[in-house]
Scaffold this active site. Structure first.
Site, PDB file in Angstrom:
ATOM      1  CB  SER A  40      22.797  44.512  42.744  1.00 30.84           C
ATOM      2  OG  SER A  40      21.847  43.481  42.851  1.00 30.84           O
TER       3      SER A  40
ATOM      4  CG  ASP B 143      26.949  39.643  40.298  1.00 27.87           C
ATOM      5  OD1 ASP B 143      27.152  39.021  39.234  1.00 27.87           O
ATOM      6  OD2 ASP B 143      26.479  39.088  41.310  1.00 27.87           O
TER       7      ASP B 143
ATOM      8  CG  HIS C  23      45.693  43.999  40.621  1.00 25.57           C
ATOM      9  ND1 HIS C  23      44.606  44.820  40.799  1.00 25.57           N
ATOM     10  CD2 HIS C  23      45.596  43.050  41.582  1.00 25.57           C
ATOM     11  CE1 HIS C  23      43.891  44.388  41.827  1.00 25.57           C
ATOM     12  NE2 HIS C  23      44.467  43.315  42.313  1.00 25.57           N
TER      13      HIS C  23
END
Length: 329
Positions: free
Chosen positions: A180, A204, A281
């Protein structure tokens, strides 16, 4: 006429769910999540606390640098800016990678992302994990915190320069991870060091006050910069536009499986990253447009793992990753 209205409705629905672009505008009043797990109403036009910002700019030593290694995986050693003994008497090893974790707004060293990412790294390999606690600024109002992020980032850059000078640790062995507001913080740290760090991962990166902000994280801040966008869109809390060499948009980059609140969507970025350090993954497929990202029709010729702990990772472009609802996703 009916067909026309249906097409218009579909176009509006798709547009509202697209990853953010530079035309995104936030309203003056917005609810933004803090590290306390709550939404807080913020006035994006409020005046910042100039006195606090002046203090933060003058004294980057306001921040705590907490070292964890395999010799002290749970009990932090405090590294102090310009205190050589604090570095040389610690367990810091200049011959292994160094990972720095930077939290977001209303957070601190005890916020959930820090131990989760720390443990993912230390359970996998021998590294230095430094948790940056910048609560002195982070617990202030959002506008003040956002305004002070560049100064805190520059302070982090100066601290890493000091550590490198004292220990000989290479910038090429350093990976900064920010969530953030912390994403823009680590970007400014990398900029302070002339983009010489091995890697920056922006989880993000915060959107409010950053869409047009020249101090936001960018591809120039490290040799490789990666963005992971989990809550973009027209009303999302994160920037939905590409900021790095490679940018990932899990499940379209707006809302996440198993989440029912923007806080959950936002936090999925660091949860995905921690899981990728352990399992490596989550594989992204290259996308050529925002529409492809949204509609899950990406068919690019390149694939790239999202996240992970690879210091020498390289890639470019935009990618969609499809995940599950719960760990390991």
């Amino acid at each position: 006429m009916f067909r026309f209205l249906v097409l218009v409705y579909m176009a509006v629905a798709i547009t509202s769910s697209l990853p953010v672009d530079e035309s995104k505008q936030y309203p003056r009043f917005i609810e933004i999540p803090g590290g306390d797990g709550q939404l807080h109403k913020v006035d994006l036009e409020e005046q910042p606390d100039i006195e606090l910002l002046s203090e933060i700019t003058r004294n980057p030593a306001n921040n705590l640098y907490l070292l964890f290694t395999r010799r002290n995986p749970r009990s932090a050693q405090t590294l102090v800016m310009n205190d050589i003994d604090s570095i040389l008497s610690s367990n810091f090893n200049p011959y292994v990678p160094t990972v720095v974790i930077a939290h977001g707004w209303l957070s601190n060293q005890n916020s959930d992302l820090n131990p989760v990412i720390r443990d993912a790294y230390l359970d996998k390999s021998d590294v230095n994990v430094i948790v940056l606690d910048w609560r002195r600024l982070a617990i202030s109002g959002y506008v003040t915190a956002a305004s002070g992020v560049p100064a805190v980032g520059r302070g982090l850059g100066l601290f890493l320069e000091f550590v490198s000078r004292v220990t000989g640790a290479s910038y090429g062995s350093m990976h900064l991870v920010g969530f953030s507001l912390g994403s823009h913080l680590v970007g400014n740290a990398g900029r302070q060091l002339g983009g010489r760090l091995a890697r920056i991962t922006a989880l993000d990166p915060a959107g409010p006050l950053w869409v047009y902000n020249s101090n936001r994280v960018s591809a120039n801040d490290a040799i490789y910069v990666e963005g992971i966008h989990t809550n973009g869109g027209m009303v999302g809390l994160g920037l939905g536009s590409a900021i790095g060499h490679a940018d990932f948009f899990p499940n379209g980059g707006v809302t996440q499986p198993g989440c029912y609140t923007p806080i959950c969507d936002h936090n999925r970025a660091w949860e995905f990253f921690a899981s990728s350090v352990t399992h490596n993954h989550l594989i992204g497929t290259e996308c050529t447009s925002s529409t492809q990202i949204t509609l899950n029709t990406c068919r690019g010729s390149r694939i790239l793992p999202m996240g992970n702990d690879d210091l020498n990772k390289r890639g470019f472009g935009r990618y969609r990753v499809n995940t599950g609802r719960r760990y390991p996703f």
